[in-house]
Scaffold this motif. Structure first.
Motif: not given
Length: 236
Positions: A34, A37-38, A42, A112, A173-175, A180, A189-190
């Motif tokens: 995950a 993938r994130s 991102g 995103h 994006s990551f957060d 998502t 994702t994470f």
């Protein structure tokens, strides 16, 4: 907490000190999957949103065209709309386009890019609006071509704004979780992983990842500040 070995189900009560969490950060392989993938989503969404957002910012600041006011409004809408509204609207778009059974990596990527784009446009446009036009005019007076003026004068001056917009886009994006989660299908994702395992106990390796992310963020800020001070010292 990244050095914590819980003594009970309460994972946020410090039990005893251990290095096992750092020695085995991927004890749960699904967490690392995950995380990767994130990071992939991102980086890709940041790259696309930064390029498109920078071009849009130049168009909005440097050119007068029909629909400019409407475009300005559209740019701010994703920032002003609640994430649940934006996420459900994108989901409706994907369903209407026939992607309801194909939700996953690429639908998350598109989603995103859509909300990161606004932040890039705003950041780069602010940098362009505060730039002194006389520098470009001076370059052209010294017989620089438009391409030379852009790459040797305009781009270096705008680059800090572009870099800041890119870093902000990657963080957002990551957060992201809400948008998502609505458009991910079976892809995890994470942030979705953390939310899922929170119901049965977050593994301490999550704190290892969080610590590393925090240290990387601090390092970027420190290196940027050191670079700025060196440039100022060189000028004086």
């Amino acid at each position: 907490m990244s050095f914590n070995e819980p003594a009970s189900r309460n994972v946020y009560a410090f039990g005893s000190f251990t290095l096992d969490n750092w020695a085995n950060p991927c004890a749960d392989p699904t967490m690392c999957d995950a995380l990767v993938r994130s990071a992939q989503i991102g980086l890709l969404s940041t790259l696309v949103a930064t390029v498109l957002g920078t071009l849009a910012a130049f168009a909005l600041v440097r050119h007068d065209f029909a629909g400019r006011s409407a475009t300005n409004l559209l740019v701010f809408l994703p920032m002003a709309a609640p994430e649940i509204v934006l996420g459900s609207s994108l989901l409706a778009l994907f369903v209407a386009a026939g992607f309801s059974g194909q939700l996953g990596f690429w639908t998350i990527f598109v989603a995103h890019v859509m909300f990161c784009l606004s932040f890039v446009v705003v950041a780069v446009r602010a940098r362009l609006a505060g730039m002194d036009d006389h520098l470009e005019q001076a370059a052209m007076d010294l017989y620089a071509t438009p391409a030379q003026t852009f790459w040797r004068v305009t781009f270096p001056l705008v680059f800090p704004g572009i870099l800041g917009a890119a870093l902000l886009s990657f963080s957002l994006s990551f957060d992201d979780f809400i948008i998502t989660n609505l458009n991910a299908g079976t892809t995890t994702t994470f942030p979705m992983y953390v939310w899922g395992v929170a119901q049965r106990g977050v593994p301490m390796q999550v704190n290892v990842i969080g610590t590393l992310m925090f240290l990387v963020s601090v390092a970027i800020v420190v290196l940027g500040e050191v670079g700025n001070r060196r440039r100022l010292a060189a000028r004086t």
